[in-house]
Scaffold this active site. Structure first.
Site, mmCIF file in Angstrom:
data_model
loop_
_atom_site.group_PDB
_atom_site.id
_atom_site.type_symbol
_atom_site.label_atom_id
_atom_site.label_comp_id
_atom_site.label_asym_id
_atom_site.label_seq_id
_atom_site.Cartn_x
_atom_site.Cartn_y
_atom_site.Cartn_z
ATOM 1 N N SER A 6 20.948 28.856 39.746
ATOM 2 C CA SER A 6 21.669 29.771 38.855
ATOM 3 C C SER A 6 22.185 28.982 37.662
ATOM 4 O O SER A 6 22.334 27.756 37.742
ATOM 5 C CB SER A 6 22.860 30.364 39.620
ATOM 6 O OG SER A 6 23.707 31.078 38.749
ATOM 7 N N TYR A 48 31.181 29.792 44.869
ATOM 8 C CA TYR A 48 29.772 30.080 44.573
ATOM 9 C C TYR A 48 29.228 29.033 43.603
ATOM 10 O O TYR A 48 28.151 28.474 43.812
ATOM 11 C CB TYR A 48 29.640 31.488 43.965
ATOM 12 C CG TYR A 48 28.209 31.855 43.565
ATOM 13 C CD1 TYR A 48 27.291 32.265 44.532
ATOM 14 C CD2 TYR A 48 27.776 31.769 42.244
ATOM 15 C CE1 TYR A 48 25.983 32.590 44.182
ATOM 16 C CE2 TYR A 48 26.473 32.092 41.891
ATOM 17 C CZ TYR A 48 25.583 32.508 42.854
ATOM 18 O OH TYR A 48 24.282 32.817 42.516
HETATM 19 N N1 LIG Z 1 21.378 38.371 40.833
HETATM 20 C C1 LIG Z 1 21.954 37.426 40.104
HETATM 21 O O1 LIG Z 1 22.732 37.705 39.150
HETATM 22 C C2 LIG Z 1 21.616 35.996 40.347
HETATM 23 C C3 LIG Z 1 21.757 35.082 39.289
HETATM 24 C C4 LIG Z 1 21.438 33.753 39.490
HETATM 25 C C5 LIG Z 1 20.994 33.334 40.724
HETATM 26 N N2 LIG Z 1 20.885 34.214 41.759
HETATM 27 C C6 LIG Z 1 20.384 33.706 43.051
HETATM 28 O O2 LIG Z 1 19.149 34.325 43.328
HETATM 29 C C7 LIG Z 1 18.930 34.343 44.739
HETATM 30 C C8 LIG Z 1 18.456 35.738 45.162
HETATM 31 O O3 LIG Z 1 19.493 36.670 44.918
HETATM 32 P P1 LIG Z 1 19.236 38.191 44.522
HETATM 33 O O4 LIG Z 1 19.960 38.436 43.243
HETATM 34 O O5 LIG Z 1 17.810 38.546 44.634
HETATM 35 O O6 LIG Z 1 20.150 38.900 45.649
HETATM 36 P P2 LIG Z 1 19.817 39.870 46.855
HETATM 37 O O7 LIG Z 1 18.989 41.023 46.424
HETATM 38 O O8 LIG Z 1 21.124 40.142 47.499
HETATM 39 O O9 LIG Z 1 18.921 38.951 47.810
HETATM 40 C C9 LIG Z 1 19.446 37.941 48.626
HETATM 41 C C10 LIG Z 1 18.424 37.646 49.696
HETATM 42 O O10 LIG Z 1 18.863 36.528 50.485
HETATM 43 C C11 LIG Z 1 18.770 36.876 51.860
HETATM 44 N N3 LIG Z 1 19.773 36.145 52.624
HETATM 45 C C12 LIG Z 1 21.112 36.100 52.391
HETATM 46 N N4 LIG Z 1 21.712 35.363 53.340
HETATM 47 C C13 LIG Z 1 20.729 34.928 54.171
HETATM 48 C C14 LIG Z 1 20.722 34.144 55.357
HETATM 49 N N5 LIG Z 1 21.850 33.625 55.873
HETATM 50 N N6 LIG Z 1 19.544 33.901 55.968
HETATM 51 C C15 LIG Z 1 18.399 34.407 55.461
HETATM 52 N N7 LIG Z 1 18.332 35.167 54.358
HETATM 53 C C16 LIG Z 1 19.488 35.423 53.719
HETATM 54 C C17 LIG Z 1 18.988 38.379 51.900
HETATM 55 O O11 LIG Z 1 18.350 38.936 53.037
HETATM 56 P P3 LIG Z 1 19.053 39.432 54.382
HETATM 57 O O12 LIG Z 1 20.370 40.035 54.003
HETATM 58 O O13 LIG Z 1 18.065 40.431 54.914
HETATM 59 O O14 LIG Z 1 19.155 38.216 55.223
HETATM 60 C C18 LIG Z 1 18.235 38.807 50.646
HETATM 61 O O15 LIG Z 1 16.866 38.947 50.931
HETATM 62 C C19 LIG Z 1 20.241 33.886 45.372
HETATM 63 O O16 LIG Z 1 20.117 32.525 45.749
HETATM 64 C C20 LIG Z 1 21.257 34.029 44.249
HETATM 65 O O17 LIG Z 1 22.333 33.113 44.389
HETATM 66 C C21 LIG Z 1 21.182 35.538 41.588
#
Ligand SMILES: NC(=O)c1ccc[n+]([C@@H]2O[C@H](COP(=O)([O-])OP(=O)(O)OC[C@H]3O[C@@H](n4cnc5c(N)ncnc54)[C@H](OP(=O)(O)O)[C@@H]3O)[C@@H](O)[C@H]2O)c1
Length: 264
Positions: A137, A150
């Site tokens: 991020s 975070y």
């Molecule tokens: N959206 C943003 O603004 C943003 C910006 C920068 C970076 N990111 C990063 O991008 C990545 C993906 O996030 P996203 O925005 O796509 O969010 P999201 O839609 O909430 O996806 C998060 C994913 O991680 C999985 N997950 C969470 N905890 C887990 C665990 N303990 N074991 C296995 N799987 C787990 C969830 O699946 P389950 O709940 O089914 O386990 C889900 O598939 C993250 O690392 C986040 O920090 C997001």
């Protein structure tokens, strides 16, 4: 024994958001995806669309991650791509957030990344030249305002990825670090930005991030911001961390107060 002749990708956090979006794009390009997350029903939905297989696994549980890697190794001789993407938010001020949440954020965003990579190094080496994309991020390189736990977990993820890029290069494993800004996903709703016609422009879609994951591999770039606009503030932060943190803290407080005012 290898069960298919396609290139194999393991995608963590594939049950929603960037993970599901990149799995769809990889499948369109002929990759066979192993989809990893905790929610079986959601993984099965993505697997039906992509034709891949699922692994229900909590990345914070080291033994479970190693057991998962063994099952994958029993089905595939090698993997060519790992998208290390599973993560969770830790929003709110440090004093408001529950201590258990802080622990979970670190165990998921940082240690989850570590266990998954460590357990899959043998398969990635067997698939060399292979690639790892660590979805970090902008918060991995700039700190300011709320969300300290975070931000700290993402800083750890970024420096770990950087070290791995050097350490794993002799094995033919290339490690890339993607640093996206705000994106609207299930776990990271962006109401604060989407409600305003100007700020909503900075909010990325899942597809934009998924495209960037593919691009960073295709261009063989070690690190990439998405969008690029975050690069100059990150450089400035490197030079003057205290000043930039103070500015960001002030700006975040102002934005949060305005948002609370609108909600009242
Ligand atoms: N959206 C943003 O603004 C943003 C910006 C920068 C970076 N990111 C990063 O991008 C990545 C993906 O996030 P996203 O925005 O796509 O969010 P999201 O839609 O909430 O996806 C998060 C994913 O991680 C999985 N997950 C969470 N905890 C887990 C665990 N303990 N074991 C296995 N799987 C787990 C969830 O699946 P389950 O709940 O089914 O386990 C889900 O598939 C993250 O690392 C986040 O920090 C997001």
């Amino acid at each position: 024994m290898q069960i298919n002749a396609k290139r194999v990708a393991v995608v963590t956090g594939a049950s929603s958001g960037f993970g599901a979006a990149v799995a769809r794009k990889l499948a369109q390009q002929g990759w066979y995806c192993v989809l990893v997350a905790r929610r079986r029903d959601r993984l099965e939905e993505v697997a039906r669309e992509t034709g891949g297989e699922i692994e229900v696994c909590d990345v914070t549980e080291r033994d479970d991650v190693y057991a998962m890697a063994e099952r994958i190794a029993a089905r595939h001789d090698a993997i060519q791509l790992l998208v290390n993407n599973a993560g969770m938010p830790g929003r709110g001020g440090f004093l408001d957030i529950e201590p258990e949440r802080i622990e979970q954020v670190v165990r998921t965003n940082y240690l989850g990344n570590v266990w998954v990579l460590l357990s899959l190094v043998p398969l990635l080496e067997a698939g060399a030249p292979s690639h790892v994309v660590s979805v970090a991020s902008v918060a991995g390189v700039i700190a300011g305002g709320a969300g300290g736990p975070y931000t700290a977990s993402k800083h750890a993820q970024v420096v770990f990825s950087r070290s791995m890029a050097s350490e794993l290069a002799p094995k033919g494993i290339r490690v890339h670090t993607l640093k996206p800004g705000f994106a609207e996903t299930e776990g990271f709703p962006q109401d604060r930005f989407l409600g305003n016609p100007i700020s909503r422009r900075i909010v990325l879609s899942e597809d934009q991030v998924a495209d960037a994951i593919l691009r960073i591999v295709r261009r063989n770039r070690r690190e990439m911001f998405l969008p690029k606009i975050y690069a100059p503030p990150a450089m400035l932060y490197g030079l003057m961390p205290n000043t930039v943190s103070r500015l960001l803290g002030w700006q975040t407080r102002k934005r949060d107060e305005a948002f609370r005012g609108e909600q009242a």
